[in-house]
Structure formats: C-alpha cells, structure tokens
Design a protein around this motif. Sequence first.
Motif, PDB file in Angstrom:
ATOM      1  N   ILE A 256       0.840  -1.201   0.000  1.00 32.95           N
ATOM      2  CA  ILE A 256       0.000   0.000   0.000  1.00 32.95           C
ATOM      3  C   ILE A 256       0.874   1.250   0.000  1.00 32.95           C
ATOM      4  N   VAL A 257       0.631   2.124  -0.961  1.00 32.42           N
ATOM      5  CA  VAL A 257       1.294   3.436  -1.007  1.00 32.42           C
ATOM      6  C   VAL A 257       0.203   4.491  -1.145  1.00 32.42           C
ATOM      7  N   LEU A 258      -0.036   5.257  -0.089  1.00 37.18           N
ATOM      8  CA  LEU A 258      -1.091   6.273  -0.085  1.00 37.18           C
ATOM      9  C   LEU A 258      -0.476   7.664  -0.051  1.00 37.18           C
ATOM     10  N   PHE A 259      -1.013   8.554  -0.878  1.00 39.57           N
ATOM     11  CA  PHE A 259      -0.593   9.955  -0.871  1.00 39.57           C
ATOM     12  C   PHE A 259      -1.678  10.771  -0.183  1.00 39.57           C
ATOM     13  N   LEU A 260      -1.348  11.267   1.011  1.00 39.34           N
ATOM     14  CA  LEU A 260      -2.271  12.109   1.783  1.00 39.34           C
ATOM     15  C   LEU A 260      -1.609  13.470   1.933  1.00 39.34           C
ATOM     16  N   PRO A 261      -1.772  14.350   0.954  1.00 38.08           N
ATOM     17  CA  PRO A 261      -0.977  15.579   0.910  1.00 38.08           C
ATOM     18  C   PRO A 261      -1.203  16.539   2.062  1.00 38.08           C
ATOM     19  N   ASP A 262      -2.357  16.474   2.703  1.00 37.58           N
ATOM     20  CA  ASP A 262      -2.692  17.511   3.680  1.00 37.58           C
ATOM     21  C   ASP A 262      -2.427  17.142   5.133  1.00 37.58           C
ATOM     22  N   ILE A 263      -2.022  15.900   5.405  1.00 44.91           N
ATOM     23  CA  ILE A 263      -1.742  15.568   6.798  1.00 44.91           C
ATOM     24  C   ILE A 263      -0.340  16.044   7.170  1.00 44.91           C
ATOM     25  N   GLU A 277      -2.157  -2.084  10.364  1.00 43.82           N
ATOM     26  CA  GLU A 277      -2.842  -2.960  11.306  1.00 43.82           C
ATOM     27  C   GLU A 277      -4.229  -3.341  10.807  1.00 43.82           C
ATOM     28  N   THR A 278      -4.890  -2.415  10.119  1.00 48.01           N
ATOM     29  CA  THR A 278      -6.242  -2.678   9.620  1.00 48.01           C
ATOM     30  C   THR A 278      -6.237  -3.704   8.494  1.00 48.01           C
ATOM     31  N   TYR A 279      -5.287  -3.562   7.540  1.00 47.47           N
ATOM     32  CA  TYR A 279      -5.284  -4.424   6.348  1.00 47.47           C
ATOM     33  C   TYR A 279      -4.208  -5.507   6.391  1.00 47.47           C
ATOM     34  N   TYR A 280      -3.243  -5.371   7.275  1.00 47.08           N
ATOM     35  CA  TYR A 280      -2.093  -6.254   7.381  1.00 47.08           C
ATOM     36  C   TYR A 280      -1.383  -6.447   6.037  1.00 47.08           C
ATOM     37  N   HIS A 281      -1.083  -5.303   5.432  1.00 52.30           N
ATOM     38  CA  HIS A 281      -0.245  -5.227   4.235  1.00 52.30           C
ATOM     39  C   HIS A 281       0.846  -4.191   4.522  1.00 52.30           C
ATOM     40  N   PRO A 282       2.028  -4.327   3.913  1.00 57.58           N
ATOM     41  CA  PRO A 282       3.040  -3.266   4.052  1.00 57.58           C
ATOM     42  C   PRO A 282       2.436  -1.941   3.596  1.00 57.58           C
ATOM     43  N   THR A 283       2.662  -0.880   4.348  1.00 55.35           N
ATOM     44  CA  THR A 283       1.977   0.389   4.073  1.00 55.35           C
ATOM     45  C   THR A 283       2.932   1.571   4.142  1.00 55.35           C
ATOM     46  N   PHE A 284       2.893   2.400   3.112  1.00 57.72           N
ATOM     47  CA  PHE A 284       3.589   3.680   3.097  1.00 57.72           C
ATOM     48  C   PHE A 284       2.551   4.788   3.036  1.00 57.72           C
ATOM     49  N   VAL A 285       2.731   5.797   3.866  1.00 59.57           N
ATOM     50  CA  VAL A 285       1.896   6.995   3.788  1.00 59.57           C
ATOM     51  C   VAL A 285       2.809   8.167   3.467  1.00 59.57           C
ATOM     52  N   SER A 329      12.035  10.559   1.395  1.00 54.86           N
ATOM     53  CA  SER A 329      11.560  11.774   0.733  1.00 54.86           C
ATOM     54  C   SER A 329      11.859  11.629  -0.755  1.00 54.86           C
ATOM     55  N   LEU A 330      10.957  12.127  -1.581  1.00 52.73           N
ATOM     56  CA  LEU A 330      11.081  12.021  -3.028  1.00 52.73           C
ATOM     57  C   LEU A 330      10.240  13.103  -3.690  1.00 52.73           C
ATOM     58  N   LYS A 331      10.389  13.257  -4.989  1.00 51.36           N
ATOM     59  CA  LYS A 331       9.567  14.234  -5.705  1.00 51.36           C
ATOM     60  C   LYS A 331       8.128  13.733  -5.778  1.00 51.36           C
ATOM     61  N   GLU A 332       7.191  14.664  -5.689  1.00 51.88           N
ATOM     62  CA  GLU A 332       5.783  14.288  -5.694  1.00 51.88           C
ATOM     63  C   GLU A 332       5.399  13.536  -6.965  1.00 51.88           C
ATOM     64  N   GLU A 333       6.017  13.935  -8.074  1.00 53.23           N
ATOM     65  CA  GLU A 333       5.669  13.290  -9.342  1.00 53.23           C
ATOM     66  C   GLU A 333       6.217  11.859  -9.442  1.00 53.23           C
ATOM     67  N   ASP A 334       7.064  11.448  -8.502  1.00 53.76           N
ATOM     68  CA  ASP A 334       7.627  10.093  -8.538  1.00 53.76           C
ATOM     69  C   ASP A 334       6.872   9.107  -7.665  1.00 53.76           C
ATOM     70  N   ILE A 335       5.815   9.542  -7.002  1.00 52.40           N
ATOM     71  CA  ILE A 335       5.102   8.652  -6.080  1.00 52.40           C
ATOM     72  C   ILE A 335       4.497   7.462  -6.816  1.00 52.40           C
ATOM     73  N   ASP A 336       3.870   7.707  -7.972  1.00 55.27           N
ATOM     74  CA  ASP A 336       3.252   6.602  -8.715  1.00 55.27           C
ATOM     75  C   ASP A 336       4.301   5.587  -9.167  1.00 55.27           C
ATOM     76  N   GLU A 337       5.468   6.074  -9.581  1.00 59.12           N
ATOM     77  CA  GLU A 337       6.533   5.172 -10.011  1.00 59.12           C
ATOM     78  C   GLU A 337       7.065   4.375  -8.811  1.00 59.12           C
ATOM     79  N   PHE A 338       7.153   5.018  -7.678  1.00 57.42           N
ATOM     80  CA  PHE A 338       7.563   4.339  -6.448  1.00 57.42           C
ATOM     81  C   PHE A 338       6.603   3.195  -6.137  1.00 57.42           C
ATOM     82  N   ARG A 339       5.320   3.459  -6.230  1.00 51.50           N
ATOM     83  CA  ARG A 339       4.302   2.425  -5.985  1.00 51.50           C
ATOM     84  C   ARG A 339       4.450   1.290  -6.998  1.00 51.50           C
ATOM     85  N   ARG A 340       4.674   1.660  -8.272  1.00 55.46           N
ATOM     86  CA  ARG A 340       4.779   0.646  -9.325  1.00 55.46           C
ATOM     87  C   ARG A 340       5.976  -0.279  -9.093  1.00 55.46           C
TER      88      ARG A 340
END
Length: 486
Positions: A256-263, A277-285, A329-340
């Motif tokens: 799981i890779v979630l982008f929550l820009p406002d937190i 803990e909810t999904y029991y999958h590796p998670t990045f926020v 930390s990474l560029k915002e435009e690279d988040i999708d590639e990171f997830r992929r």
Amino acid sequence: MVRSAKEDGVGCIITCDNGIAADDATSLALELGMKVVVTDHHQVPYRMEAGSDTGTPGPAPQADGRPAAAEAAVKVETLPHADAVIDPHREGDAYPFKEICGAVVAWKFVIALYEACGIDRAEADEFLGNAAFATVCDVMPLKEENRIIVKYGLIAMKDTTNPGLKALIERKDLTDKPFSSYTFGFVLGPCLNAAGRLDTAALAMDLLLAKTPEEAAPLAATIVTMNDERKAMTEQGVNEGLALMEDYDLEKNPVIVLFLPDIHESIAGLVAGRIKETYYHPTFVITRGEGCAKGSGRSIEAYSMYDEMKAAEHLFIKWGGHPMAAGLSLKEEDIDEFRRILNANAHLTKEDFTKKIMIDVPMPLDYLVEHLNVIDEIEKLEPTGTGNEKPLFAVRDMPVTRIRSIGRDRHFWKVTFPAGRGTIDALYFGDADEFHDHYVSAYGESEWQKALAGTPSNLRMTIAYETEWNVYNGRKTPQIMIRHYK
C-alpha cells in the motif's frame, strides 16, 4: 546544520540514532575540519555489485535498479565518511546482541569514553533509565540485554530525580502507580515524541534539561497538550487513509502506497501503522512536505521494507530504516513510479497477509480465578513487550453477564464474564465502535441492549486475553485484557 555548527565554532559532531546514511553531511564536516563520530543502529546502506569478488564489473543493472546477474550479486556496505562509525549492524561487528536501539549505542559509547578517561564505569548507570525508556519507545525486542536494561531502567526511572521527567510523571498522574514497559511506550514516550512531531524536539530537550520543578511544570503541560493534539490529528489522518482504501486495489498493489498531501508529515508513520494494522499489508503513507514529498512506512513480518526499497533507491532524495519501518523523501511526481516499482517486485502471498495470533494455551476463566497465583507467576516475566510478549490465553464461547462503556470519553468496553462462583471483569481498549458493530451484527441490537442492562442475553464471546491485577484503593482483584475477539 553542519555549516551552522562550523560557524558556531563546533569542532566535533557526534550523532545519536542517525548518520549511517548521511554521507553528504559527514563528508562536508570532515572537509570543514571537524571530527565526526556516528553512533547509529539503523541498517547500513549498501549497494549490490555483480562480479565484485573478481574485480570485474558486472552486467548493466535492470530497469528497476537491481543487478542483472542477481545470482552473482553481493552486498557492499557504503559507510559514511567519519572518524568513527559505531553501528552493531556493520559487517564484521562483534557486538553479541545486535538489537539495541540508537540511544543504547550512544550509551555504550559514553561507557567507553568513561573507561578511557578513568571515570568509574558505574557512573554511566545514571543514564540507565534513559536507555530503558528509549529501548521501549523504539520498539526494540525485550529479550537478552534489552530485557535487563528495561527491567532495571524501569526502577531507575520510577525514582528519577530529573525535574522534567518528574513533572511529566506528575502531569500524567503516575506518581503513585507502578511502572511498566506500557508506561514508557504508551504514556510518557508519546508525550516527548509529540513535541518533535508538532513543534520542535527542543521542547522535549528543554524539559529533560530543566533544573527546577517550577521550570519543568509548564513545559510538561505544553507537551501533554501537544500529545492530545497529535492524537486528534492522527485520527483524522487515519480516517482520510481509510477513505482512500475503499477504492484501492490490493490485488494489483499489495504494497500500500497512499498519498495524503494535507496531513502533517510528522504523523505519516503513525497513520501508516494504523492502516497496516487494519489491512495487514506493508503500508507507506506519503504527504506533502517542504519542497518535496515525505513519507513513512510500516511493514509486516514477511516484507523487509529496507531491502525492498533498494529497487526504487534512484527515486529518493533521502531514505533509510529497518526491515519493519522506513522513512523517505522524493519528488511528488515520482510517487506513482515508487508504488509501481515496489509492487512489481513484491513476492507476497495471501498467506503473508494473514495475521497469526499465537495463543500460548487455552485457559478457562474458572481455572484462572481458582489459581490466582498464575497472575503472580506471569508478572515475573516482566518487562514484557515486543519480542517478549505477555502470555496470551484463550477461552471459547463465553456467556456475557454484562457490558459497560468506560473511560473519560466512553471509548472503551468492560465486559463481565461468569468465572468460578462469581464473575471476572475483562477490559477492551481497541476500537470501541468496531467491537459494538461486530456483536450487534452477530446477535442483534436487542441482545446487545440486554447485555448493557446486565440482564440475561444470548451474547457469547470467544476471546484471546492477558491476565493482570487490578489495584484500587489498596485492594487487588483479578482482571483480564481482551486482545482479540470473535
């Protein structure tokens, strides 16, 4: 920070719990004529080289950054440039117990300095409580050396003469209460941590360095208030994350890779932990930081976060961590590639996503109330926590005598079960709404209402539980803590 230190006339930089991946900063310090000592416990950065044993360069790396000849690849450590690098995870390091936290590594360095300077090694024991506090709060396994540090550190911290810690203990109403690893990890630790998350860690440092109770009291009050704010912000962030998960394809993207820009970037790890803990999958926020995107990850046993992130290393501005947690930390435009990349390389099975609850032994509640010495015997295993979990018992299909909501905001449940010739209380401090919905769905609202009223109902529970004494007004009664239910 290095340049600022140089301008201030600093001649030596000693790190604590960081620096193992900060070669740019340490190299600059050396260039500016400063001495550098790195003390850390994080995984040592490495690169994969193919054919390095012969000195012959290997084939060009694959598109995901991994070497083409994976079977011939070897790890090569890339240590930061420094006068000394102290890390138990260094290749060839002979320290017998590798799972100490960064603060304990620093403490060991202090001990070595004392011995080198002719100071009695016992003088360093004044920091034992601090070392124990950090060991618990950094979620280190409470076994071997760590268990001993925490066992005696709890005693030292209970009797602390530090005005700041005493003020925090008083503010949290703990003065006359027993200390446990829970006190460190879930009561005091989060308060000190909140200062660095929401404002500056200098507030926590000021508290620890306070000279008088008068100086410490307002700082303790501020930090406790900040922790309450942090809890509210975390809850909001978790709700935002869970909303995104409603449309998230776990089959396609098991990492799981979630982008929550406002937190707030400082609570990303807390939110990631709750989602994990909810999904029991590796998670990045990941959230929107200053000048780039910043995130934290929390993992499961089957997925080494640090190793798997190597495939996306070329995307990071900064990164580091452990098998179970990481920051980046990474560029915002690279988040999708990171997830992929992470999901293209994930070799996880459905079995890996099944959280296993290991029960030590089934124990009927009748037996417990007839053999209360069991609770005393279990207390001898303290301190318990990660790596030295408290024994977990289970009982099936128990009738419910009564259910009550408890706590200042009525966010927890107390369940009363028949036991022996009387009853025993069980506390549940998990998600109160989920607990309610689970049993209303199974038995119906009318049966739930009967249980609330303490009248006979059809409600029955299968629970995994821990034992403890409830001490109130000098009177000890047995009670249990519900850890899992169905």
